[in-house]
Enzyme design. Structure first.
Site, mmCIF file in Angstrom:
data_model
loop_
_atom_site.group_PDB
_atom_site.id
_atom_site.type_symbol
_atom_site.label_atom_id
_atom_site.label_comp_id
_atom_site.label_asym_id
_atom_site.label_seq_id
_atom_site.Cartn_x
_atom_site.Cartn_y
_atom_site.Cartn_z
ATOM 1 N N GLY A 48 0.834 -1.196 0.000
ATOM 2 C CA GLY A 48 0.000 0.000 0.000
ATOM 3 C C GLY A 48 0.866 1.242 0.000
ATOM 4 N N PHE A 49 0.903 1.927 1.139
ATOM 5 C CA PHE A 49 1.675 3.160 1.294
ATOM 6 C C PHE A 49 1.278 4.191 0.246
ATOM 7 C CE2 PHE A 49 4.381 -0.237 2.981
ATOM 8 C CZ PHE A 49 4.626 0.240 4.255
ATOM 9 N N HIS A 50 -0.035 4.413 0.122
ATOM 10 C CA HIS A 50 -0.514 5.416 -0.817
ATOM 11 C C HIS A 50 -1.944 5.829 -0.467
ATOM 12 C CE1 HIS A 50 -1.881 1.622 -2.773
ATOM 13 N NE2 HIS A 50 -2.954 2.339 -3.071
ATOM 14 N N ALA A 51 -2.390 6.869 -1.138
ATOM 15 C CA ALA A 51 -3.783 7.325 -1.090
ATOM 16 C C ALA A 51 -4.213 7.553 -2.532
ATOM 17 C CB ALA A 51 -3.904 8.623 -0.285
ATOM 18 N N HIS A 96 -3.395 4.460 3.148
ATOM 19 C CA HIS A 96 -3.613 3.111 3.659
ATOM 20 C C HIS A 96 -2.392 2.220 3.436
ATOM 21 C CE1 HIS A 96 -5.360 3.425 -0.385
ATOM 22 N NE2 HIS A 96 -5.049 2.172 -0.566
#
Length: 131
Positions: A48-51, A96
């Site tokens: 993830g590590f993104h929006a 997230h």
């Protein structure tokens, strides 16, 4: 809007097994334009590590379990997904991170749009500035 929005799915079935139907604008609050799933995940390798700027998603752990950190820039909460009859709604502009995958985890996502790299924010500082 609440930071964590869980959706409980109606489970149909009998002694032969269970069935869950996912239908746009019925138990999924958007048009479904893309479905993907990931498996063979390593517990110690978060993803993830993104929006997303506009994309809405519904995350379901259809087998096994995992944790998802949801961050709106003001609050952070970790949710454990471990029931295939429950989904987590991930709204636009929610950072997230998925982690702690069980060895049998199959993680499915229903998305409101087709893949579009320009919709991603992959840098946390940029995410905070965009809020």
């Amino acid at each position: 809007m609440s930071l964590i929005n869980m959706i409980e799915f109606n489970v149909l079935g009998d002694e032969r097994g269970h069935l869950i139907a996912l239908e746009q604008h019925k138990n999924i609050p958007f048009d479904i334009k893309r479905v993907y799933y990931i498996y063979g995940l390593e517990q110690e390798r978060p993803r993830g590590f993104h929006a997303h700027k506009a994309l809405r998603q519904l995350a379901v752990c259809i087998s096994g379990s995992c944790e998802i950190l949801i961050d709106d820039g003001a609050q952070k909460k970790v949710v454990t997904l471990e029931r295939p009859m429950q989904g987590l709604l991930i709204e636009p502009m929610q950072w997230h991170v998925m982690s702690n995958f069980s060895s049998d985890c199959i993680f499915m996502v229903l998305a409101s749009e087709h893949y579009d790299e320009s919709d991603y924010i992959r840098n946390y500082e940029e995410f905070l500035r965009a809020l």
